[in-house]
Design a protein around this motif. Sequence first.
Motif, PDB file in Angstrom:
ATOM      1  N   LYS A 152     110.105  27.948  90.863  1.00 17.03           N
ATOM      2  CA  LYS A 152     110.459  27.171  92.047  1.00 17.03           C
ATOM      3  C   LYS A 152     111.840  27.604  92.487  1.00 17.03           C
ATOM      4  CE  LYS A 152     107.694  23.126  90.761  1.00 17.03           C
ATOM      5  NZ  LYS A 152     107.734  21.709  90.319  1.00 17.03           N
ATOM      6  N   ASP A 153     112.023  27.771  93.804  1.00 15.17           N
ATOM      7  CA  ASP A 153     113.286  28.287  94.312  1.00 15.17           C
ATOM      8  C   ASP A 153     114.447  27.338  94.073  1.00 15.17           C
ATOM      9  OD1 ASP A 153     112.586  30.860  95.468  1.00 15.17           O
ATOM     10  OD2 ASP A 153     111.361  29.726  96.872  1.00 15.17           O
ATOM     11  N   PHE A 154     114.153  26.015  94.036  1.00 13.10           N
ATOM     12  CA  PHE A 154     115.263  25.078  93.901  1.00 13.10           C
ATOM     13  C   PHE A 154     115.664  24.869  92.449  1.00 13.10           C
ATOM     14  CE2 PHE A 154     111.323  22.611  94.047  1.00 13.10           C
ATOM     15  CZ  PHE A 154     111.421  21.841  92.895  1.00 13.10           C
ATOM     16  N   ILE A 155     114.911  25.432  91.508  1.00 19.21           N
ATOM     17  CA  ILE A 155     115.281  25.327  90.100  1.00 19.21           C
ATOM     18  C   ILE A 155     116.314  26.412  89.783  1.00 19.21           C
ATOM     19  CG2 ILE A 155     114.479  25.497  87.718  1.00 19.21           C
ATOM     20  CD1 ILE A 155     113.445  23.029  89.057  1.00 19.21           C
ATOM     21  N   LYS A 156     117.475  26.011  89.271  1.00 22.93           N
ATOM     22  CA  LYS A 156     118.524  26.985  88.964  1.00 22.93           C
ATOM     23  C   LYS A 156     118.209  27.707  87.667  1.00 22.93           C
ATOM     24  CE  LYS A 156     122.399  24.989  91.516  1.00 22.93           C
ATOM     25  NZ  LYS A 156     123.809  24.544  91.456  1.00 22.93           N
ATOM     26  N   LYS A 157     118.278  29.034  87.717  1.00 26.34           N
ATOM     27  CA  LYS A 157     118.074  29.859  86.525  1.00 26.34           C
ATOM     28  C   LYS A 157     119.252  30.805  86.401  1.00 26.34           C
ATOM     29  CE  LYS A 157     114.589  30.666  88.886  1.00 26.34           C
ATOM     30  NZ  LYS A 157     114.014  30.198  90.168  1.00 26.34           N
ATOM     31  N   SER A 158     119.624  31.129  85.168  1.00 25.26           N
ATOM     32  CA  SER A 158     120.680  32.129  84.996  1.00 25.26           C
ATOM     33  C   SER A 158     120.159  33.476  85.469  1.00 25.26           C
ATOM     34  CB  SER A 158     121.106  32.212  83.530  1.00 25.26           C
ATOM     35  OG  SER A 158     120.113  32.833  82.753  1.00 25.26           O
ATOM     36  N   GLU A 159     121.058  34.301  86.003  1.00 25.78           N
ATOM     37  CA  GLU A 159     120.621  35.604  86.505  1.00 25.78           C
ATOM     38  C   GLU A 159     120.090  36.476  85.373  1.00 25.78           C
ATOM     39  OE1 GLU A 159     121.934  38.542  89.987  1.00 25.78           O
ATOM     40  OE2 GLU A 159     123.463  38.283  88.449  1.00 25.78           O
ATOM     41  N   ALA A 160     120.669  36.357  84.191  1.00 22.48           N
ATOM     42  CA  ALA A 160     120.191  37.147  83.052  1.00 22.48           C
ATOM     43  C   ALA A 160     118.744  36.803  82.720  1.00 22.48           C
ATOM     44  CB  ALA A 160     121.084  36.914  81.840  1.00 22.48           C
ATOM     45  N   LEU A 161     118.410  35.500  82.763  1.00 20.90           N
ATOM     46  CA  LEU A 161     117.036  35.084  82.476  1.00 20.90           C
ATOM     47  C   LEU A 161     116.095  35.558  83.581  1.00 20.90           C
ATOM     48  CD1 LEU A 161     115.452  33.430  80.350  1.00 20.90           C
ATOM     49  CD2 LEU A 161     115.722  31.437  81.849  1.00 20.90           C
ATOM     50  N   ARG A 162     116.550  35.465  84.823  1.00 22.17           N
ATOM     51  CA  ARG A 162     115.727  35.938  85.945  1.00 22.17           C
ATOM     52  C   ARG A 162     115.420  37.426  85.808  1.00 22.17           C
ATOM     53  NH1 ARG A 162     118.707  35.131  91.229  1.00 22.17           N
ATOM     54  NH2 ARG A 162     116.792  36.095  92.012  1.00 22.17           N
ATOM     55  N   MET A 163     116.399  38.208  85.384  1.00 24.46           N
ATOM     56  CA  MET A 163     116.196  39.654  85.280  1.00 24.46           C
ATOM     57  C   MET A 163     115.382  40.019  84.050  1.00 24.46           C
ATOM     58  SD  MET A 163     119.862  41.047  86.664  1.00 24.46           S
ATOM     59  CE  MET A 163     119.308  42.733  86.720  1.00 24.46           C
ATOM     60  N   GLN A 164     115.480  39.215  82.993  1.00 21.67           N
ATOM     61  CA  GLN A 164     114.660  39.463  81.803  1.00 21.67           C
ATOM     62  C   GLN A 164     113.184  39.251  82.115  1.00 21.67           C
ATOM     63  OE1 GLN A 164     115.737  37.058  78.425  1.00 21.67           O
ATOM     64  NE2 GLN A 164     114.068  37.838  77.161  1.00 21.67           N
ATOM     65  N   TYR A 165     112.892  38.235  82.936  1.00 20.45           N
ATOM     66  CA  TYR A 165     111.510  37.942  83.329  1.00 20.45           C
ATOM     67  C   TYR A 165     111.366  38.200  84.835  1.00 20.45           C
ATOM     68  CZ  TYR A 165     111.170  35.655  78.783  1.00 20.45           C
ATOM     69  OH  TYR A 165     111.171  35.400  77.437  1.00 20.45           O
ATOM     70  N   ARG A 166     111.746  39.390  85.254  1.00 18.30           N
ATOM     71  CA  ARG A 166     111.764  39.683  86.688  1.00 18.30           C
ATOM     72  C   ARG A 166     110.382  39.547  87.311  1.00 18.30           C
ATOM     73  NH1 ARG A 166     115.692  39.419  90.532  1.00 18.30           N
ATOM     74  NH2 ARG A 166     115.408  40.971  92.175  1.00 18.30           N
ATOM     75  N   TYR A 167     109.339  39.878  86.571  1.00 20.46           N
ATOM     76  CA  TYR A 167     107.982  39.793  87.111  1.00 20.46           C
ATOM     77  C   TYR A 167     107.605  38.349  87.433  1.00 20.46           C
ATOM     78  CZ  TYR A 167     107.618  39.291  82.034  1.00 20.46           C
ATOM     79  OH  TYR A 167     107.823  38.941  80.726  1.00 20.46           O
ATOM     80  N   LEU A 168     108.209  37.375  86.752  1.00 19.99           N
ATOM     81  CA  LEU A 168     107.996  35.971  87.100  1.00 19.99           C
ATOM     82  C   LEU A 168     108.884  35.575  88.274  1.00 19.99           C
ATOM     83  CD1 LEU A 168     107.818  34.254  83.579  1.00 19.99           C
ATOM     84  CD2 LEU A 168     105.920  34.925  85.072  1.00 19.99           C
ATOM     85  N   ASP A 169     110.121  36.037  88.269  1.00 18.67           N
ATOM     86  CA  ASP A 169     111.051  35.739  89.353  1.00 18.67           C
ATOM     87  C   ASP A 169     110.509  36.244  90.691  1.00 18.67           C
ATOM     88  OD1 ASP A 169     113.479  34.559  90.132  1.00 18.67           O
ATOM     89  OD2 ASP A 169     114.501  36.497  90.154  1.00 18.67           O
ATOM     90  N   LEU A 170     109.771  37.353  90.646  1.00 18.29           N
ATOM     91  CA  LEU A 170     109.220  37.927  91.875  1.00 18.29           C
ATOM     92  C   LEU A 170     108.188  37.010  92.530  1.00 18.29           C
ATOM     93  CD1 LEU A 170     108.762  41.662  90.808  1.00 18.29           C
ATOM     94  CD2 LEU A 170     110.306  40.803  92.565  1.00 18.29           C
ATOM     95  N   ARG A 171     107.656  36.041  91.798  1.00 19.02           N
ATOM     96  CA  ARG A 171     106.684  35.121  92.373  1.00 19.02           C
ATOM     97  C   ARG A 171     107.333  34.096  93.291  1.00 19.02           C
ATOM     98  NH1 ARG A 171     102.929  33.525  87.084  1.00 19.02           N
ATOM     99  NH2 ARG A 171     102.418  35.658  86.468  1.00 19.02           N
ATOM    100  N   SER A 172     108.652  33.950  93.250  1.00 20.36           N
ATOM    101  CA  SER A 172     109.327  32.957  94.095  1.00 20.36           C
ATOM    102  C   SER A 172     109.167  33.335  95.563  1.00 20.36           C
ATOM    103  CB  SER A 172     110.808  32.874  93.736  1.00 20.36           C
ATOM    104  OG  SER A 172     111.494  34.041  94.155  1.00 20.36           O
ATOM    105  N   SER A 173     109.110  32.317  96.409  1.00 21.54           N
ATOM    106  CA  SER A 173     108.910  32.574  97.846  1.00 21.54           C
ATOM    107  C   SER A 173     110.073  33.359  98.428  1.00 21.54           C
ATOM    108  CB  SER A 173     108.711  31.262  98.600  1.00 21.54           C
ATOM    109  OG  SER A 173     109.876  30.462  98.508  1.00 21.54           O
ATOM    110  N   GLN A 174     111.296  33.134  97.902  1.00 17.64           N
ATOM    111  CA  GLN A 174     112.456  33.828  98.461  1.00 17.64           C
ATOM    112  C   GLN A 174     112.400  35.324  98.186  1.00 17.64           C
ATOM    113  OE1 GLN A 174     115.152  32.369 100.453  1.00 17.64           O
ATOM    114  NE2 GLN A 174     115.082  34.557 100.871  1.00 17.64           N
ATOM    115  N   LEU A 175     112.100  35.714  96.949  1.00 22.21           N
ATOM    116  CA  LEU A 175     112.018  37.145  96.641  1.00 22.21           C
ATOM    117  C   LEU A 175     110.826  37.790  97.338  1.00 22.21           C
ATOM    118  CD1 LEU A 175     113.111  37.664  92.921  1.00 22.21           C
ATOM    119  CD2 LEU A 175     114.323  38.221  95.009  1.00 22.21           C
ATOM    120  N   GLN A 176     109.717  37.061  97.437  1.00 19.64           N
ATOM    121  CA  GLN A 176     108.574  37.579  98.199  1.00 19.64           C
ATOM    122  C   GLN A 176     108.993  37.870  99.640  1.00 19.64           C
ATOM    123  OE1 GLN A 176     104.943  37.822  97.633  1.00 19.64           O
ATOM    124  NE2 GLN A 176     105.449  37.927  95.454  1.00 19.64           N
ATOM    125  N   TYR A 177     109.706  36.926 100.226  1.00 17.77           N
ATOM    126  CA  TYR A 177     110.187  37.103 101.596  1.00 17.77           C
ATOM    127  C   TYR A 177     111.123  38.298 101.700  1.00 17.77           C
ATOM    128  CZ  TYR A 177     113.119  36.212 105.692  1.00 17.77           C
ATOM    129  OH  TYR A 177     113.829  36.343 106.856  1.00 17.77           O
TER     130      TYR A 177
END
Length: 637
Positions: A152-177
């Motif tokens: 979810k875009d409004f859930i705050k995640k650390s950037e390190a965690l986002r990059m470790q699981y980038r394939y999950l982060d890519l599912r967010s509407s913002q990155l898709q956009y």
Amino acid sequence: MPLRPLCGALRWAAAAGRRRLGSGAGPRSARGAPDFSSFVARTNTCGELRSAHVGQKVTLYGWIQYQRQGLFLVLRDFQGLTQIIIPQDEARSHVKKLLSNAPVESVVRVTGIVCLRPPGQENPKMPTGDIEVKVETAEILNSCRKLPFEIKDFIKKSEALRMQYRYLDLRSSQLQYNLRLRSQIVMRMREYLCNLHGFVDVETPTLFKRTPGGAKEFLVPSREAGKFYSLPQSPQQFKQLLMVGGLDRYFQVARCYRDEGSRPDRQPEFTQIDIEMSFVDQGGIQRLIEGLLQYSWPEERGPITTPFPSVTYEEALADYGTDKPDTRFDMKIVDISDFSRSLGIHFVQNALSYPHGTVKAICIPQGMRYLKNKDIESLKEAARSQFNQEIVDIICRPDGSLKSLLTKFLGQEQQSELVQALKMQVDDVVLLAAGEHKQVCSALGSLRLESADLLEAAGLVLRDPTAFHFLWVVDFPLFLPKEENPTELESAHHPFTAPHPSDMSLLYSDPTKVRSQHYDLVLNGNEVGGGSIRIHNAELQRFVLEKVLKEDSEVLSHLLDALEFGAPPHGGIALGLDRLISLIIGAPSIRDVIAFPKSFRGRDLMGNAPDYVTPEELEPYHIQVSWPVAEAEAKKN
């Protein structure tokens, strides 16, 4: 974040298709809106169903975004969301059990009938909010294990965690956009360059050799002992050689590499829109880029006006203290040297006694209302620590009088003249500096940006986040003194940049005074492009390399040889695609517009690259790893 940005990007793509359909650009342009369900098993995407589809039987594929008490779930794909009603009757109890027990983010297929939502249950925030799909059959295609973070875009995640699981982060509407808008802009750029203006898309080699000057390059070992390839920091030499080869107009979405270490908001590998043309001048390149950006600019960001304004390097430095000015707000640097000459202030007179001595200031609007004393002191300390520059502050009190260490040296008339020169108003704060011209300008330019940040943090909006201010900066110096040895020169741009025609004679007598045919494109204070007219004469290129830069021209013998075989006059530019897209979108970092970026330290946290290799793998390349790495690996094993 809602799916509006993603829907906007997709609507823009469809509108672009309709524009092409009606533009008379030829059969290849007449494609209309894209068909997102061609070649696949679904009938529709999760973002396209409307009341017009009521009664239709549809098959949807996607991820479970949300599920509520076995009553309904929200299915998500790249285009949007659809509410799915889980059957409650006994005949389909197996479907209810299947969907009720499926974890969030599981991939499912559902088939059912499109129905209107009950009155009062419509959701105007969802494009599909008027309808729902009543499920008849369903299948769990892949169940999702426990997530490391919510998608979810409004859930705050650390950037390190986002990059470790980038394939999950890519599912967010913002990155898709972000990634889809990037793709659409690049596609429009290709159309403009290739279809409308006859450019040829050419791929150039990634494995090459070291280039003199410029950024540090990555080395790639070869099987020949002691010999290494180099990953190019740009296709510079190749695109010039393509002009020698008669290609006339070249372009490439080019991958480039720079080993710059840990630098904020930089990537070791990045993408640029690389362009070169024969028989062109600076004005031609500028008009091409202005047209390219107008053509590819997203409609949702509003129109951009051409031609872009232009300033010289000296003007940019004098007015803004930088060669990449943010012109969305004023606060220009004001030269008060002439006014200061009559003042009996020792440090002012001392500064003006030197050949390039100057007295300059910036006026911070309503500084006393929005800034605290500690903010002003932090600005002065920043100038002191970063630029070795002392700053004197001047405050305009509510009664119009001035508060400053300088006022004891100023009569009432002189104070009035100073207020008028700086256009001071009540509560304004002036930061004044005296010293060498470039040092003073650079210090005040930095304070201009820092004070804008402080004002905006306190609630005063100076820079419109929706505004896009393009600016050409021209007439750069051709050479600059090396930082490590000021008696030697280096190229301000690169060694292939042509001198300004008016300064050719200075090249042989005083190269430090030579201007170049180098031009940068700046957007909101960020350099988004840079280029130049090139040297196309072998003798001139050899002189610059050997006599001015003291470089070994043998490294570039292939290019020098090529220039002797009828090389045409040529020039080009490269746009930094990652930076440009991040500014268009308003992303906080270029990492947010790259599918799989590296971390701040240049690491891939998902795949753990770079990684160790065994001595056996290194042997063909005649390389041995020395302590402490080898010893650390031995301890691990």
